[in-house]
Design a protein around this motif. Structure first.
Motif, PDB file in Angstrom:
ATOM      1  N   PHE A   1      35.984  30.139  15.614  1.00  0.00           N
ATOM      2  CA  PHE A   1      36.779  30.459  16.795  1.00  0.00           C
ATOM      3  C   PHE A   1      38.121  31.035  16.342  1.00  0.00           C
ATOM      4  CE2 PHE A   1      34.037  26.879  17.696  1.00  0.00           C
ATOM      5  CZ  PHE A   1      33.474  27.177  18.931  1.00  0.00           C
ATOM      6  N   THR A   2      38.557  32.086  17.010  1.00  0.00           N
ATOM      7  CA  THR A   2      39.868  32.659  16.715  1.00  0.00           C
ATOM      8  C   THR A   2      40.639  32.824  18.012  1.00  0.00           C
ATOM      9  OG1 THR A   2      38.971  34.911  16.834  1.00  0.00           O
ATOM     10  CG2 THR A   2      39.091  33.886  14.653  1.00  0.00           C
ATOM     11  N   LEU A   3      41.937  32.623  17.922  1.00  0.00           N
ATOM     12  CA  LEU A   3      42.835  32.802  19.061  1.00  0.00           C
ATOM     13  C   LEU A   3      44.109  33.460  18.552  1.00  0.00           C
ATOM     14  CD1 LEU A   3      43.434  32.239  22.082  1.00  0.00           C
ATOM     15  CD2 LEU A   3      44.485  30.077  21.351  1.00  0.00           C
ATOM     16  N   GLY A   4      44.495  34.551  19.186  1.00  0.00           N
ATOM     17  CA  GLY A   4      45.678  35.272  18.752  1.00  0.00           C
ATOM     18  C   GLY A   4      46.558  35.660  19.922  1.00  0.00           C
ATOM     19  N   TYR A   5      47.845  35.800  19.616  1.00  0.00           N
ATOM     20  CA  TYR A   5      48.804  36.207  20.649  1.00  0.00           C
ATOM     21  C   TYR A   5      49.831  37.122  20.009  1.00  0.00           C
ATOM     22  CZ  TYR A   5      52.274  36.014  24.388  1.00  0.00           C
ATOM     23  OH  TYR A   5      53.156  36.349  25.376  1.00  0.00           O
ATOM     24  N   ARG A   6      50.034  38.264  20.616  1.00  0.00           N
ATOM     25  CA  ARG A   6      51.029  39.208  20.138  1.00  0.00           C
ATOM     26  C   ARG A   6      51.959  39.554  21.277  1.00  0.00           C
ATOM     27  NH1 ARG A   6      50.359  45.358  19.865  1.00  0.00           N
ATOM     28  NH2 ARG A   6      51.538  44.981  21.760  1.00  0.00           N
ATOM     29  N   ILE A   7      53.263  39.570  20.980  1.00  0.00           N
ATOM     30  CA  ILE A   7      54.250  39.873  22.015  1.00  0.00           C
ATOM     31  C   ILE A   7      55.306  40.797  21.436  1.00  0.00           C
ATOM     32  CG2 ILE A   7      55.612  37.801  21.469  1.00  0.00           C
ATOM     33  CD1 ILE A   7      56.313  37.677  24.488  1.00  0.00           C
ATOM     34  N   GLN A   8      55.790  41.727  22.276  1.00  0.00           N
ATOM     35  CA  GLN A   8      56.854  42.642  21.893  1.00  0.00           C
ATOM     36  C   GLN A   8      57.871  42.661  23.024  1.00  0.00           C
ATOM     37  OE1 GLN A   8      55.548  46.607  20.989  1.00  0.00           O
ATOM     38  NE2 GLN A   8      57.551  47.262  20.224  1.00  0.00           N
ATOM     39  N   PRO A   9      58.709  41.612  23.096  1.00  0.00           N
ATOM     40  CA  PRO A   9      59.669  41.538  24.200  1.00  0.00           C
ATOM     41  C   PRO A   9      60.741  42.618  24.122  1.00  0.00           C
ATOM     42  CG  PRO A   9      60.104  39.819  22.591  1.00  0.00           C
ATOM     43  CD  PRO A   9      58.822  40.474  22.189  1.00  0.00           C
ATOM     44  N   LEU A  10      61.001  43.108  22.921  1.00  0.00           N
ATOM     45  CA  LEU A  10      61.988  44.165  22.704  1.00  0.00           C
ATOM     46  C   LEU A  10      61.343  45.282  21.899  1.00  0.00           C
ATOM     47  CD1 LEU A  10      64.963  41.900  21.568  1.00  0.00           C
ATOM     48  CD2 LEU A  10      64.569  42.793  23.883  1.00  0.00           C
ATOM     49  N   ASP A  11      61.889  46.480  22.043  1.00  0.00           N
ATOM     50  CA  ASP A  11      61.381  47.582  21.234  1.00  0.00           C
ATOM     51  C   ASP A  11      61.531  47.299  19.751  1.00  0.00           C
ATOM     52  OD1 ASP A  11      60.705  48.974  23.480  1.00  0.00           O
ATOM     53  OD2 ASP A  11      62.548  50.176  23.520  1.00  0.00           O
ATOM     54  N   SER A  12      62.485  46.454  19.398  1.00  0.00           N
ATOM     55  CA  SER A  12      62.807  46.221  17.989  1.00  0.00           C
ATOM     56  C   SER A  12      62.187  44.953  17.421  1.00  0.00           C
ATOM     57  CB  SER A  12      64.333  46.137  17.819  1.00  0.00           C
ATOM     58  OG  SER A  12      64.861  45.061  18.597  1.00  0.00           O
ATOM     59  N   PHE A  13      61.446  44.204  18.228  1.00  0.00           N
ATOM     60  CA  PHE A  13      60.935  42.922  17.739  1.00  0.00           C
ATOM     61  C   PHE A  13      59.489  42.721  18.191  1.00  0.00           C
ATOM     62  CE2 PHE A  13      60.102  38.369  18.204  1.00  0.00           C
ATOM     63  CZ  PHE A  13      60.394  37.938  16.916  1.00  0.00           C
ATOM     64  N   THR A  14      58.643  42.340  17.236  1.00  0.00           N
ATOM     65  CA  THR A  14      57.249  42.042  17.526  1.00  0.00           C
ATOM     66  C   THR A  14      56.849  40.774  16.784  1.00  0.00           C
ATOM     67  OG1 THR A  14      56.705  44.384  17.759  1.00  0.00           O
ATOM     68  CG2 THR A  14      54.873  42.876  17.406  1.00  0.00           C
ATOM     69  N   ALA A  15      56.107  39.915  17.456  1.00  0.00           N
ATOM     70  CA  ALA A  15      55.601  38.684  16.850  1.00  0.00           C
ATOM     71  C   ALA A  15      54.100  38.601  17.092  1.00  0.00           C
ATOM     72  CB  ALA A  15      56.299  37.464  17.434  1.00  0.00           C
TER      73      ALA A  15
END
Length: 757
Positions: A461-475
């Motif tokens: 099982f895999t679970l992933g989350y990607r977020i880019q709240p700002l143009d300059s920051f990605t997690a």
């Protein structure tokens, strides 16, 4: 004995059904995807290499100069050809016809003064035809600090005429006077030709042909013995003389929605040496004897592969990939023993192995977009390996140290059929703030024949989350959990598959095993796997780029008592790059890696002590937990580095790069009560590397430049396997007495680059 019926490569009904609806091509990236990829670009390729005018619009250019390496080595020059204290020619050439027209030609040569030279000449017509011929020479330098008393660069390896034998290496009175250094170097020379042609807008064909020779001297180990407790061993120079021919041809069809490719690959391996024979330096064998090692046999393989993809609609795409390969090995058998004094009563059962292995793969993906915010992939993977080998009994002579054993000690070759099938689902759902939720599930079933475990099943099982709240920051965060379960462990399966029925019947039930019944082979054992990954990318300013990467993984073999019980990884990497403009860019990086594992074993003898199932005292050794031992291994590494590229002026550009690596390996042991089981910890093995590189270009004129290169290389290792181990340190092992690498190398290169139109 009945020959096993050949099982043709095929897939189960489930696999065929899934394939009919599965397979995928990578979906078209959205602008959001492209922006994220730009942020996640690896550090070492973010810096724009400054224009050195070497890659400008010139008809040709030539670089000529001299390079000097300050000392002999085998780590710095292991693969780059700079392994000797010497002055080498720097020679590189680029020449091309860039005049207007349909046809073109290009020629290039690199490292003309080194053993790693390579070159290519190509001719073609734009978008219609390309024909090329090339050569590639490589060399691998090994540890050349060792020495051996054996003479001859080929088989048989001979001892000096005045050699004095002995029962142990300490008795070899002429050893020191007989030792001679030898070069452990492998040279590879390869010739190749390639053709690519466009038949029409939709059809293309291409083919490649290569011939390679690999020659030189490597190292191996051999022993003459009658059983595991009576070995007379020696490290041996190993002559290498290989020939490999490879050919592949393919046809491609591109028809808009449908893309197909079919390929045929053929390879042929020819080893000019069948056997390595060496004279026995020990006198514990009578009469005088020799040992022999069979070398890699000649073999060939023919493979066909078919791939394709089809676009049903903008929301449905299919991709598939299948291959089938047949490998053959029918080299004539060697004699049972290289020792002419060995008595052979029963001849070999056949003249050659005449074996064949068939391997097939089948992969498919179906990509769907059922909702505007959701993408789904359904996939299926299969891999099967099957054997068509005659099964025979062999009364082989163990270690060339005795005569042919009794018929009861006959052993049989065994086939290991393998089938792996994986089905799964992956999905992505787009959320606000340019974020995505990813999920996946995969189920794998592996079936094996003549193995301790017939079937393993694993859920992942895999679970992933990607977020880019700002143009300059990605997690990005990704979690994985896998659970593999195995059938009942049949510890006696290998025993029954390998040995003769006469020996099996004469052996007590509680001793019919090769590996201890409680020993689980890790790749077939029950395992729980947990993994987490975290990636952060931040651009605090237009000219700054920061990245952080974290990986933690734990493998728990929760049902294993003896064998590998757990393995743990952790990794932390941090990088930063700074590029204020086209004239300057700089980067820094650092990392820490750690690996831990735990392995359990038990020390026991054969005979009555081999009974592993007794539960009442006095316990035989194989049943006694007090005779357990445990080994805890820990490996760590620290990496640091920096790179600077600076356009000092219009005519001068500079580049400097520094890397540092420090590793440590520890192996700690513990015992559980038995007085004669008291293993000691092995010494820590440490390795340190400093590597500094700098170069500068002075563009004197538009068509002429001067270049200066410098490298400093410092490598130290204290591996206990070599530290203080002379040729005769170990009583029953004649070694090379090689030293650990301790290199301090300076390299300087000066060259001129001339370009013409």
């Amino acid at each position: 004995m009945t020959k096993r019926t050949q099982i043709p490569f095929q897939l189960t009904a489930l696999g065929a059904a899934v394939l009919a609806i599965s397979g995928a091509v990578a979906q078209t990236e959205t602008e959001e995807d492209t922006a994220a990829q730009a942020i996640y670009t690896p550090l070492l390729i973010t810096g724009r290499y400054l224009d050195t005018r070497w890659q400008g619009d010139y008809t040709g250019g030539i670089q000529l100069g001299l390079g000097y390496t300050s000392d002999d080595n085998f780590m710095f020059g292991q693969y780059n050809g700079l392994y000797e204290e010497d002055i080498k020619i720097i020679g590189n050439l680029r020449w091309q016809d860039i005049s207007p027209g349909d046809s073109y030609w290009r020629a290039s040569v690199d490292d003309l003064g080194l053993d790693t030279r390579q070159g290519e000449i190509a001719w073609g017509k734009s978008d219609q035809l390309r024909l090329s011929f090339g050569f590639d020479s490589q060399i691998k330098a090994g540890n050349n600090t060792g020495a051996t008393p054996f003479r001859g660069g080929d088989s048989p390896l001979r001892l000096p005429q005045d050699w004095v034998t002995g029962s142990t290496t300490g008795d070899f009175s002429q050893l020191q006077a007989s030792l001679q250094q030898f070069d452990q170097e492998l040279e590879r020379d390869k010739l190749s030709a390639a053709l690519a042609m466009r038949l029409s807008d939709a059809w293309h064909i291409d083919g490649n042909l290569s011939y390679e020779e690999r020659q030189g001297t490597d190292s191996t180990a051999g022993a003459i013995y009658s059983d595991a407790s009576t070995g007379d061993a020696a490290l041996l120079p190993l002559p290498v003389d290989y020939r490999t021919t490879e050919f592949d041809a393919g046809v491609t069809y591109s028809g808009g929605k449908l893309n197909l490719e079919g390929r045929v690959n053929y390879s042929d391996f020819d080893n000019k040496d069948d056997i390595l024979v060496w004279q026995n330096p020990y006198r514990s064998r009578s009469p005088e004897s020799v040992g022999g090692l069979g070398l890699a046999p000649d073999n060939d393989q023919l493979q066909g592969r078919f791939t394709g993809q089809y676009l049903f609609s903008p929301k449905v795409r299919l991709q598939f990939d299948g291959s089938y390969a047949v490998s053959n090995q029918d080299q004539s058998y060697l004699d049972y023993s290289a020792n002419p004094a060995a008595v052979v009563v029963e001849p070999l059962p056949r003249d050659s192995f005449d074996g064949e292995a068939q391997t097939g793969t089948l992969n498919g993906k179906l990509w769907l977009r059922p909702l505007r915010q959701m993408d789904v992939e359904v996939f299926y993977k299969a891999r099967e390996r099957d054997y068509d080998n005659p099964r025979d009994g062999y009364r082989y002579i163990r270690g060339d140290g005795s005569s042919q054993p009794d018929a009861a000690l006959t052993v049989y070759n065994t086939s290991h059929h393998f089938l792996s099938q994986t089905t799964g689902l992956e999905g992505t759902y787009r959320l606000p703030m340019r974020s995505r939720l990813q999920f996946g599930y995969a189920f794998e079933r592996v079936e094996r024949e003549n193995a301790a475990v017939e079937e393993t099943e694993e859920d992942q099982f895999t679970l992933g989350y990607r977020i880019q709240p700002l143009d300059s920051f990605t997690a990005r965060l990704e979690l994985l959990y896998g659970n593999r379960s195995a059938d009942t462990y049949n510890w006696d399966q290998r025993y029954y598959a390998l040995l003769d029925v006469a020996l099996i019947n004469a052996t007590p039930d509680n001793q019919r095993y090769i590996n201890h019944p409680e020993l689980s082979q890790y790749y077939m054992a029950n395992r729980e796997q947990e993994q987490g990954k975290l990636d952060l990318a931040w651009m605090p300013a237009e000219n700054w780029n920061l990245n952080f990467n974290l990986l933690v993984r734990n493998d728990d073999y929760d049902k294993t008592y003896t064998g590998l019980r757990y393995a743990y990884w952790e990794r932390y990497h941090l990088s930063a790059s700074y590029s204020p403009g086209a004239k300057l860019s700089a980067s820094l990086y650092g990392g820490y890696d750690r690996f831990e594992s735990e392995q359990m074993g038990r020390s026991f003898r054969g005979g009555a002590e081999k009974n592993a199932f007794e539960i009442y005292p006095p316990l035989p050794q194989a049943s006694d937990p007090d005779r357990d031992w445990r080994m805890d291994a820990t490996d760590t590494s620290i990496t640091l580095g920096a790179n600077v590229m600076w356009q000092l002026s219009e005519s001068i550009d500079l580049e400097a790069d520094y890397s540092y690596v420090d590793t440590e390996s520890d192996q700690a042991y513990r015992s559980y009560g038995a007085a004669d089981v008291n293993p000691q910890d092995l010494p820590t093995v440490s390795t340190t590397l400093h590597h500094f590189r700098a170069s500068g270009n002075w563009h004197m004129r538009k068509d002429l430049s001067l270049r200066l290169d410098y490298q400093y290389y410092r490598y130290q290792d204290d591996d206990w396997a070599l530290q203080g181990v002379a040729a005769d340190t170990i009583d029953k092992v004649l070694t090379f007495g090689a030293r650990n690498p301790n290199e301090k190398i300076h390299y300087v290169g000066v060259s001129a680059i001339y370009r013409w139109n």
